[in-house]
Design an enzyme around this catalytic site. Structure first.
Site, short mmCIF file in Angstrom:
data_model
loop_
_atom_site.label_atom_id
_atom_site.label_comp_id
_atom_site.label_asym_id
_atom_site.label_seq_id
_atom_site.Cartn_x
_atom_site.Cartn_y
_atom_site.Cartn_z
N MET A 188 39.91 40.12 30.58
CA MET A 188 39.23 39.10 31.17
C MET A 188 37.72 39.32 31.28
O MET A 188 37.11 38.64 32.05
CB MET A 188 40.07 38.77 32.53
N HIS A 241 38.51 49.73 30.08
CA HIS A 241 38.62 48.71 29.12
C HIS A 241 38.04 49.50 27.83
O HIS A 241 38.68 49.18 26.81
CB HIS A 241 37.71 47.68 29.40
N LYS A 256 46.65 51.18 34.98
CA LYS A 256 46.55 50.83 36.19
C LYS A 256 47.50 49.57 36.89
O LYS A 256 47.70 49.41 37.78
CB LYS A 256 44.88 50.49 36.43
N SER A 265 37.69 45.81 37.75
CA SER A 265 36.57 44.68 37.73
C SER A 265 36.49 44.42 39.23
O SER A 265 35.38 44.01 39.58
CB SER A 265 37.02 43.58 37.04
O1 PAF Z 1 44.98 42.73 32.59
C1 PAF Z 1 44.35 41.78 32.31
O2 PAF Z 1 42.89 41.55 32.20
C2 PAF Z 1 44.77 40.29 32.08
O3 PAF Z 1 45.97 40.10 33.11
C3 PAF Z 1 45.27 40.06 30.85
C4 PAF Z 1 46.55 40.86 30.25
C5 PAF Z 1 44.36 39.97 29.59
C6 PAF Z 1 45.98 38.57 30.50
O4 PAF Z 1 44.93 37.70 30.88
#
Ligand code: PAF
Length: 289
Positions: A30, A37, A151, A188
């Site tokens: 997201m 990430h 996480k 985040s």
């Molecule tokens: O973990 C996330 O950032 C969200 O839940 C995902 C998997 C991108 C789905 O919107």
């Protein structure tokens, strides 16, 4: 890195990669990217020939009183970070592209039971939103392998179950939790913490680690441990949501003879709800965090 906003164009590009026999790795996000990430992107890179990340702040997985509006949108910085780790493609659609008929009548994907406990109990509809958008993203990208962070342990378990139940041909990999130096799991939502709270929020991780150590030392009264853990969180001024000792695969309350156990916890700060987990394997008596 090539950037796509539309389903048709990203599909066309990936189709041509697939025709060349390339294995496609996928990291859905997201946005508001941090080192955890980027570690997922690197892991995808090690397991695929081409890597695509997505950035989509999926309103369907946010409750009415949750932070969809204020969720940080940092697209330019995210693009630079993805480029720095050699991501090949980014898919960042507008909401209209993903939900052209609106969200009320959108077909949903539901993983019963597992989605209703722990975070699902506190955030009704959250996992339905996650599984629905992840299914759509899988159908758009058609990855060979997709990487999700540990996480979000419950999310990962639910996605694994969904992929198995719906025969979706994708391998799901788990990315290790990346922690700050004091143990706080990168998220985040850490950006919502106040300077006063920040030095104390690693209490969640410290508490879950304490529970794991007690279990490893032979403690069998799990209900009592869970109560004590919640007290430890309250003592430093945060409101515990849950601390639960689970079977690592099913997320059902752990039985005393379970070998693979995960201690999951969630707590509220002033502006955030933080989650974390610690897994332990009693078979060989080593803890994985
Ligand atoms: O973990 C996330 O950032 C969200 O839940 C995902 C998997 C991108 C789905 O919107």
């Amino acid at each position: 890195m090539q950037i796509f906003h539309h389903i048709q164009s990203v599909r066309q590009e990936l189709q041509s990669q697939r025709k060349q026999g390339k294995r496609i790795g996928f990291v859905p996000t997201m946005g508001n990217l941090h080192d955890a990430h980027l570690a997922l992107v690197k892991q995808a890179r090690e397991n695929a020939d081409v890597v695509i990340a997505s950035i989509f702040v999926n309103r369907l997985q946010f409750g009415l009183n949750e932070d969809w509006d204020k969720y940080p949108r940092t697209l330019e910085a995210d693009i630079a970070k993805l480029r720095s780790v050699g991501c090949d493609y980014l898919f960042c659609p507008e909401e209209q592209e993903i939900y052209p008929n609106g969200m009320d009548t959108q077909t949903r994907v539901i993983v019963p039971t597992m989605a209703d406990i722990l975070c699902g109990a506190s955030r009704p509809g959250h996992f339905e939103g996650v599984t629905t958008v992840v299914t759509k993203l899988f159908n758009i990208v058609q990855p060979d392998v997709a990487v999700f962070g540990l996480k979000d342990y419950q999310q990962l378990a639910i996605i694994r179950r969904m992929v198995q139940d719906l025969c979706i041909p994708v391998e799901i990999l788990a990315g290790d939790i990346v922690r700050e130096s004091d143990g706080l799991a990168m998220s985040s939502r850490n950006g919502y913490l106040t300077p006063e709270e920040r030095p104390k929020v690693n209490q969640l991780y410290l508490t879950l680690t304490w529970v794991a150590e007690r279990i490893r030392a032979g403690e069998k009264n799990f209900a009592e441990l869970e109560q004590q853990a919640k007290k430890k969180i309250s003592t430093v001024g945060f409101r515990p949501d849950y601390v639960t000792i689970c079977n690592s695969r099913t997320l059902a309350p752990a039985a005393h003879d379970d070998d693979e156990i995960t201690v999951l916890g969630a707590m509220y700060t002033q502006g955030a709800r933080l989650i974390d987990n610690v897994s332990l394997s009693l078979g060989n008596l080593t803890a994985e965090t």
